[in-house]
Design a protein around this motif. Sequence first.
Motif, PDB file in Angstrom:
ATOM      1  N   THR A  82       0.825  -1.209   0.000  1.00  0.00           N
ATOM      2  CA  THR A  82       0.000   0.000   0.000  1.00  0.00           C
ATOM      3  C   THR A  82       0.859   1.258   0.000  1.00  0.00           C
ATOM      4  N   GLU A  83       1.912   1.251   0.803  1.00  0.00           N
ATOM      5  CA  GLU A  83       2.771   2.432   0.943  1.00  0.00           C
ATOM      6  C   GLU A  83       3.668   2.668  -0.272  1.00  0.00           C
ATOM      7  N   THR A  84       3.885   1.637  -1.084  1.00  0.00           N
ATOM      8  CA  THR A  84       4.811   1.785  -2.205  1.00  0.00           C
ATOM      9  C   THR A  84       4.142   1.696  -3.572  1.00  0.00           C
ATOM     10  N   ASP A  85       2.904   1.263  -3.624  1.00  0.00           N
ATOM     11  CA  ASP A  85       2.219   1.030  -4.896  1.00  0.00           C
ATOM     12  C   ASP A  85       2.169   2.289  -5.758  1.00  0.00           C
ATOM     13  N   GLY A  86       2.700   2.169  -6.959  1.00  0.00           N
ATOM     14  CA  GLY A  86       2.638   3.256  -7.925  1.00  0.00           C
ATOM     15  C   GLY A  86       3.613   4.389  -7.692  1.00  0.00           C
ATOM     16  N   LEU A  87       4.484   4.261  -6.706  1.00  0.00           N
ATOM     17  CA  LEU A  87       5.443   5.320  -6.394  1.00  0.00           C
ATOM     18  C   LEU A  87       6.849   4.910  -6.792  1.00  0.00           C
ATOM     19  N   THR A  88       7.627   5.870  -7.187  1.00  0.00           N
ATOM     20  CA  THR A  88       9.031   5.609  -7.459  1.00  0.00           C
ATOM     21  C   THR A  88       9.790   5.573  -6.141  1.00  0.00           C
ATOM     22  N   GLN A  89      10.981   5.015  -6.172  1.00  0.00           N
ATOM     23  CA  GLN A  89      11.796   4.998  -4.968  1.00  0.00           C
ATOM     24  C   GLN A  89      12.080   6.427  -4.498  1.00  0.00           C
ATOM     25  N   ALA A  94      11.383  10.596  -0.468  1.00  0.00           N
ATOM     26  CA  ALA A  94      11.120  12.015  -0.223  1.00  0.00           C
ATOM     27  C   ALA A  94      10.078  12.224   0.878  1.00  0.00           C
ATOM     28  N   ASP A  95       9.301  11.207   1.161  1.00  0.00           N
ATOM     29  CA  ASP A  95       8.245  11.291   2.178  1.00  0.00           C
ATOM     30  C   ASP A  95       8.757  10.638   3.457  1.00  0.00           C
ATOM     31  N   GLU A  96       9.249  11.444   4.379  1.00  0.00           N
ATOM     32  CA  GLU A  96       9.858  10.951   5.616  1.00  0.00           C
ATOM     33  C   GLU A  96       8.903  10.074   6.413  1.00  0.00           C
ATOM     34  N   ARG A  97       7.656  10.489   6.531  1.00  0.00           N
ATOM     35  CA  ARG A  97       6.683   9.685   7.293  1.00  0.00           C
ATOM     36  C   ARG A  97       6.480   8.318   6.656  1.00  0.00           C
ATOM     37  N   ARG A  98       6.357   8.279   5.354  1.00  0.00           N
ATOM     38  CA  ARG A  98       6.164   7.009   4.643  1.00  0.00           C
ATOM     39  C   ARG A  98       7.387   6.114   4.859  1.00  0.00           C
ATOM     40  N   ARG A  99       8.564   6.685   4.709  1.00  0.00           N
ATOM     41  CA  ARG A  99       9.797   5.915   4.897  1.00  0.00           C
ATOM     42  C   ARG A  99       9.868   5.346   6.306  1.00  0.00           C
ATOM     43  N   HIS A 100       9.493   6.134   7.289  1.00  0.00           N
ATOM     44  CA  HIS A 100       9.515   5.677   8.678  1.00  0.00           C
ATOM     45  C   HIS A 100       8.479   4.574   8.911  1.00  0.00           C
ATOM     46  N   ARG A 101       7.287   4.725   8.332  1.00  0.00           N
ATOM     47  CA  ARG A 101       6.262   3.678   8.472  1.00  0.00           C
ATOM     48  C   ARG A 101       6.766   2.372   7.882  1.00  0.00           C
ATOM     49  N   LEU A 102       7.396   2.442   6.723  1.00  0.00           N
ATOM     50  CA  LEU A 102       7.920   1.245   6.075  1.00  0.00           C
ATOM     51  C   LEU A 102       9.020   0.599   6.916  1.00  0.00           C
ATOM     52  N   MET A 103       9.907   1.406   7.433  1.00  0.00           N
ATOM     53  CA  MET A 103      11.011   0.859   8.213  1.00  0.00           C
ATOM     54  C   MET A 103      10.528   0.284   9.539  1.00  0.00           C
ATOM     55  N   THR A 104       9.437   0.791  10.064  1.00  0.00           N
ATOM     56  CA  THR A 104       8.888   0.278  11.306  1.00  0.00           C
ATOM     57  C   THR A 104       8.388  -1.160  11.146  1.00  0.00           C
ATOM     58  N   VAL A 105       8.060  -1.572   9.926  1.00  0.00           N
ATOM     59  CA  VAL A 105       7.638  -2.961   9.686  1.00  0.00           C
ATOM     60  C   VAL A 105       8.734  -3.770   8.996  1.00  0.00           C
ATOM     61  N   GLY A 106       9.944  -3.225   8.923  1.00  0.00           N
ATOM     62  CA  GLY A 106      11.073  -3.996   8.423  1.00  0.00           C
ATOM     63  C   GLY A 106      11.407  -3.818   6.954  1.00  0.00           C
ATOM     64  N   HIS A 107      10.844  -2.812   6.317  1.00  0.00           N
ATOM     65  CA  HIS A 107      11.145  -2.560   4.899  1.00  0.00           C
ATOM     66  C   HIS A 107      11.942  -1.264   4.774  1.00  0.00           C
ATOM     67  N   ASP A 108      13.209  -1.408   4.401  1.00  0.00           N
ATOM     68  CA  ASP A 108      14.068  -0.240   4.209  1.00  0.00           C
ATOM     69  C   ASP A 108      14.009   0.176   2.739  1.00  0.00           C
ATOM     70  N   PRO A 109      13.342   1.289   2.439  1.00  0.00           N
ATOM     71  CA  PRO A 109      13.202   1.686   1.038  1.00  0.00           C
ATOM     72  C   PRO A 109      14.515   2.128   0.390  1.00  0.00           C
ATOM     73  N   TYR A 110      15.565   2.302   1.172  1.00  0.00           N
ATOM     74  CA  TYR A 110      16.864   2.639   0.597  1.00  0.00           C
ATOM     75  C   TYR A 110      17.507   1.427  -0.079  1.00  0.00           C
ATOM     76  N   ARG A 111      17.040   0.265   0.286  1.00  0.00           N
ATOM     77  CA  ARG A 111      17.577  -0.966  -0.314  1.00  0.00           C
ATOM     78  C   ARG A 111      16.752  -1.316  -1.545  1.00  0.00           C
ATOM     79  N   THR A 112      17.423  -1.628  -2.594  1.00  0.00           N
ATOM     80  CA  THR A 112      16.717  -2.011  -3.816  1.00  0.00           C
ATOM     81  C   THR A 112      16.911  -3.503  -4.057  1.00  0.00           C
ATOM     82  N   GLY A 113      15.969  -4.066  -4.803  1.00  0.00           N
ATOM     83  CA  GLY A 113      16.079  -5.472  -5.167  1.00  0.00           C
ATOM     84  C   GLY A 113      15.693  -6.445  -4.133  1.00  0.00           C
TER      85      GLY A 113
END
Length: 113
Positions: A82-89, A94-113
């Motif tokens: 839900t947090e990443t659908d249709g969005l570029t990395q 660029a969205d600090e809150r989104r990045r923090h929400r993702l990392m809180t469940v174990g998904h680091d958006p800085y990592r690719t692949g």
Amino acid sequence: MTNYTPVEVEEIWDRFHQVVNMTSRELTDWVGVQPELDGPLPGDERAAPLGTAVIEILGKRRVDLTDDDLGAMARVIEVVETETDGLTQAEILADERRRHRLMTVGHDPYRTG
């Protein structure tokens, strides 16, 4: 005994380990330094239950999963999708809150692949 079929367990397991790209140690450390954007710190009774569940699940074998674990794994998959659908990395980062929400469940958006 679980309410999930072996095929469902396999699918959830595989997808969960695709979206959760942080180790339990990294996630524990992250939650410990997380700024106020997302809520309480570890040890706080209001700690994010889904992030805590992820840490516990990462320490389990597939055969040891409970229905609660599988439900939490499905929620993590849903959150990340839900947090990443249709969005570029770049948009996600660029969205600090989104990045923090993702990392809180174990998904680091800085990592690719």
